[in-house]
Design a protein around this motif. Structure first.
Motif, PDB file in Angstrom:
ATOM      1  N   PHE A 199     139.526  70.928 -13.553  1.00 51.11           N
ATOM      2  CA  PHE A 199     140.100  69.911 -14.439  1.00 51.11           C
ATOM      3  C   PHE A 199     140.601  70.581 -15.721  1.00 51.11           C
ATOM      4  N   ASP A 200     141.830  70.239 -16.131  1.00 49.70           N
ATOM      5  CA  ASP A 200     142.406  70.902 -17.309  1.00 49.70           C
ATOM      6  C   ASP A 200     142.704  69.936 -18.452  1.00 49.70           C
ATOM      7  N   GLY A 201     142.126  68.741 -18.399  1.00 50.27           N
ATOM      8  CA  GLY A 201     142.344  67.771 -19.479  1.00 50.27           C
ATOM      9  C   GLY A 201     141.408  68.016 -20.660  1.00 50.27           C
ATOM     10  N   ASP A 202     141.561  67.200 -21.698  1.00 52.91           N
ATOM     11  CA  ASP A 202     140.716  67.315 -22.894  1.00 52.91           C
ATOM     12  C   ASP A 202     139.300  66.807 -22.593  1.00 52.91           C
ATOM     13  N   LEU A 203     138.307  67.510 -23.141  1.00 51.19           N
ATOM     14  CA  LEU A 203     136.921  67.135 -22.995  1.00 51.19           C
ATOM     15  C   LEU A 203     136.230  67.261 -24.348  1.00 51.19           C
ATOM     16  N   PRO A 204     135.352  66.340 -24.715  1.00 45.91           N
ATOM     17  CA  PRO A 204     134.776  66.320 -26.054  1.00 45.91           C
ATOM     18  C   PRO A 204     133.920  67.543 -26.382  1.00 45.91           C
ATOM     19  N   TRP A 205     133.314  68.176 -25.386  1.00 52.14           N
ATOM     20  CA  TRP A 205     132.461  69.335 -25.704  1.00 52.14           C
ATOM     21  C   TRP A 205     133.242  70.623 -25.879  1.00 52.14           C
ATOM     22  N   LEU A 206     134.580  70.541 -25.739  1.00 52.09           N
ATOM     23  CA  LEU A 206     135.417  71.726 -25.965  1.00 52.09           C
ATOM     24  C   LEU A 206     135.941  71.776 -27.392  1.00 52.09           C
ATOM     25  N   ASN A 207     135.769  70.697 -28.150  1.00 51.95           N
ATOM     26  CA  ASN A 207     136.297  70.667 -29.515  1.00 51.95           C
ATOM     27  C   ASN A 207     135.335  71.368 -30.469  1.00 51.95           C
ATOM     28  N   ARG A 243     128.933  73.691 -13.635  1.00 46.54           N
ATOM     29  CA  ARG A 243     129.256  73.872 -15.060  1.00 46.54           C
ATOM     30  C   ARG A 243     130.734  74.233 -15.229  1.00 46.54           C
ATOM     31  N   ARG A 244     131.226  75.084 -14.324  1.00 49.19           N
ATOM     32  CA  ARG A 244     132.641  75.462 -14.393  1.00 49.19           C
ATOM     33  C   ARG A 244     133.540  74.273 -14.106  1.00 49.19           C
ATOM     34  N   ALA A 245     133.154  73.413 -13.144  1.00 47.12           N
ATOM     35  CA  ALA A 245     133.959  72.236 -12.828  1.00 47.12           C
ATOM     36  C   ALA A 245     134.064  71.301 -14.027  1.00 47.12           C
ATOM     37  N   LEU A 246     133.006  71.230 -14.840  1.00 47.77           N
ATOM     38  CA  LEU A 246     133.002  70.359 -16.022  1.00 47.77           C
ATOM     39  C   LEU A 246     133.449  71.100 -17.277  1.00 47.77           C
ATOM     40  N   ARG A 247     133.720  72.386 -17.136  1.00 50.27           N
ATOM     41  CA  ARG A 247     134.192  73.228 -18.244  1.00 50.27           C
ATOM     42  C   ARG A 247     133.236  73.163 -19.444  1.00 50.27           C
ATOM     43  N   TYR A 248     131.953  73.142 -19.122  1.00 51.61           N
ATOM     44  CA  TYR A 248     130.977  73.143 -20.208  1.00 51.61           C
ATOM     45  C   TYR A 248     130.700  74.602 -20.595  1.00 51.61           C
ATOM     46  N   PRO A 281     134.850  56.493 -22.299  1.00 53.78           N
ATOM     47  CA  PRO A 281     136.284  56.641 -21.994  1.00 53.78           C
ATOM     48  C   PRO A 281     136.809  58.048 -22.216  1.00 53.78           C
ATOM     49  N   GLU A 282     136.139  58.826 -23.089  1.00 58.51           N
ATOM     50  CA  GLU A 282     136.619  60.189 -23.380  1.00 58.51           C
ATOM     51  C   GLU A 282     136.554  61.099 -22.157  1.00 58.51           C
ATOM     52  N   ILE A 283     135.679  60.786 -21.194  1.00 56.22           N
ATOM     53  CA  ILE A 283     135.542  61.647 -20.011  1.00 56.22           C
ATOM     54  C   ILE A 283     135.822  60.865 -18.723  1.00 56.22           C
ATOM     55  N   SER A 284     136.450  59.704 -18.848  1.00 53.49           N
ATOM     56  CA  SER A 284     136.663  58.844 -17.680  1.00 53.49           C
ATOM     57  C   SER A 284     137.504  59.517 -16.598  1.00 53.49           C
ATOM     58  N   ALA A 285     138.385  60.429 -16.977  1.00 50.20           N
ATOM     59  CA  ALA A 285     139.238  61.091 -15.988  1.00 50.20           C
ATOM     60  C   ALA A 285     138.436  61.964 -15.029  1.00 50.20           C
ATOM     61  N   LEU A 286     137.233  62.384 -15.438  1.00 48.41           N
ATOM     62  CA  LEU A 286     136.423  63.249 -14.588  1.00 48.41           C
ATOM     63  C   LEU A 286     135.757  62.504 -13.430  1.00 48.41           C
ATOM     64  N   PHE A 287     135.487  61.209 -13.614  1.00 48.34           N
ATOM     65  CA  PHE A 287     134.674  60.488 -12.640  1.00 48.34           C
ATOM     66  C   PHE A 287     135.332  60.358 -11.260  1.00 48.34           C
ATOM     67  N   ASP A 288     136.640  60.271 -11.225  1.00 49.12           N
ATOM     68  CA  ASP A 288     137.336  60.134  -9.943  1.00 49.12           C
ATOM     69  C   ASP A 288     138.351  61.255  -9.732  1.00 49.12           C
ATOM     70  N   TYR A 289     138.124  62.372 -10.377  1.00 49.70           N
ATOM     71  CA  TYR A 289     139.100  63.465 -10.333  1.00 49.70           C
ATOM     72  C   TYR A 289     139.063  64.169  -8.972  1.00 49.70           C
ATOM     73  N   CYS A 290     140.224  64.255  -8.334  1.00 47.57           N
ATOM     74  CA  CYS A 290     140.370  64.965  -7.065  1.00 47.57           C
ATOM     75  C   CYS A 290     141.655  65.793  -7.117  1.00 47.57           C
ATOM     76  N   PRO A 291     141.550  67.091  -7.379  1.00 51.54           N
ATOM     77  CA  PRO A 291     142.749  67.923  -7.553  1.00 51.54           C
ATOM     78  C   PRO A 291     143.334  68.388  -6.217  1.00 51.54           C
ATOM     79  N   ASN A 292     144.467  68.955  -6.303  1.00 48.78           N
ATOM     80  CA  ASN A 292     145.099  69.594  -5.159  1.00 48.78           C
ATOM     81  C   ASN A 292     145.650  70.945  -5.617  1.00 48.78           C
ATOM     82  N   PRO A 293     145.071  72.027  -5.168  1.00 50.28           N
ATOM     83  CA  PRO A 293     143.993  72.161  -4.180  1.00 50.28           C
ATOM     84  C   PRO A 293     142.632  71.710  -4.734  1.00 50.28           C
ATOM     85  N   LEU A 294     141.679  71.514  -3.809  1.00 44.02           N
ATOM     86  CA  LEU A 294     140.383  70.959  -4.174  1.00 44.02           C
ATOM     87  C   LEU A 294     139.548  71.867  -5.066  1.00 44.02           C
ATOM     88  N   SER A 295     139.886  73.144  -5.128  1.00 40.48           N
ATOM     89  CA  SER A 295     139.131  74.098  -5.939  1.00 40.48           C
ATOM     90  C   SER A 295     139.679  74.226  -7.357  1.00 40.48           C
TER      91      SER A 295
END
Length: 326
Positions: A318-326, A233-238, A301-315
């Motif tokens: 994701f800090d982009g816009d997400l529809p459930w945060l509005n 849930r934290r990874a998806l910022r829900y 498309p609103e959440i397409s950035a999440l599907f292949d997201y791999c940050p550095n560091p791995l922990s």
């Protein structure tokens, strides 16, 4: 004294009757006696049986049985349904049941012989079916909820049977997909792990309704609660206030299950939130023997950035816009 003359002897001839000539019922009379006895004995029995059948017919229970009272009576797949009209755009809540084993679609889903299972999953089919039943119960009680069975074709040995379709078929076999909920129970057939169970089910909700869910409830194993609530849930910022988890454990040693969960899932996902490298990435590759690829990037498309997201560091989250945060 004069002597008396004896009275004359009277002979009475009594005719003798041969046993073979004795009176006996004629065949017709035998039939009449037998028929009368038959009517007197069997007619009341038939009337009682008819009464019992009629009482059962008008008072028999409905096919749906929920987790507390799982029924072993299967109604089979219905070929003709009167499906309730549902405006899918009005649905607001997402209920997710992640798949585990693969029901092969034949025979009772309560019999583990009809499932493809890994050795450590033996004895857990009752819990799988409890998850299925609880999900059905929730959409039955909430008319604006959509239930998603999530799980890909993860085992080559199981053939082209996905976990999601197996759960849907098991619910149908049990008679739980009644007309009032039929349209609101769908499958998601690409998820290979628990993070994808949530993310891809959100995508399916959007494909079906055109919206993103206001609330999410996951039905799964109790020992996996922390992984779903604290890590995924934290990874998806829900938002936590709109995320719920219903836990139903399989029988067995709960402490052992918790220890294995922490070592092989909770801690690896805590270090690698999006399963980009190492054992988590390798598990995803192993669980895709049919080389399937989803199309959620295009449909959501609103959440397409999440599907292949791999940050550095791995922990990193994701800090982009997400529809459930509005």
């Amino acid at each position: 004294m004069p002597s008396r003359t004896p009275p004359p002897t009277v002979r009475i001839n009594i005719p003798t009757v041969n046993v073979s000539e004795a009176w006996a019922p004629t065949p017709l009379r035998k039939q009449r006696i037998f028929g009368t006895r038959l009517v007197r004995f069997y007619l009341p029995c038939l009337l009682i049986l008819s009464l019992v059948i009629n009482i059962y017919y008008f008072t028999r229970p409905t096919p749906l049985a929920l987790p507390a009272t799982l029924s072993s009576q299967q109604s089979g797949t219905q070929m003709h349904r009167e499906i309730a009209d549902t405006d899918m755009r009005q649905l607001t809540d997402l209920v997710i049941v992640p798949g585990h084993g693969v029901y092969l679609g034949a025979g009772s889903p309560l019999d583990e012989a009809n499932w493809y299972l890994q050795e450590q999953q033996r004895g857990e089919v009752g819990a799988f079916m409890a998850h299925v039943g609880k999900g059905i119960e929730m959409v039955k009680e909430h008319e604006r909820a959509l239930l998603v069975f999530s799980g890909s074709k993860t085992r080559l040995e199981a053939g082209a049977h996905s976990e999601a379709v197996g759960y849907w078929t098991a619910a149908d076999r049990m008679g739980w997909l009644t007309n009032s909920v039929f349209r609101r129970v769908v499958t998601e057939e690409y998820a290979r792990d628990s993070l994808e169970n949530i993310l891809f089910s959100i995508a399916r909700f959007h494909e079906v309704t055109g919206n993103y869910p206001d609330r999410i409830t996951v039905v799964g194993f109790e020992f996996k609660r922390e992984r779903f609530v604290d890590v995924h849930r934290r990874a998806l910022r829900y938002p936590r206030i709109r995320f719920n988890y219903v836990g139903i454990n399989p029988p067995g040693d709960a402490a052992r299950l918790v220890a294995a969960e922490k070592k092989y899932a909770y801690e690896p996902f805590s270090r690698d939130l999006y399963a980009c490298e190492g054992t988590l990435a390798e598990k995803r590759r192993e669980r895709n023997p049919f080389m399937l690829a989803h199309g959620y990037n295009r449909s959501c498309p609103e959440i397409s950035a999440l599907f292949d997201y791999c940050p550095n560091p791995l922990s990193s989250v994701f800090d982009g816009d997400l529809p459930w945060l509005n």
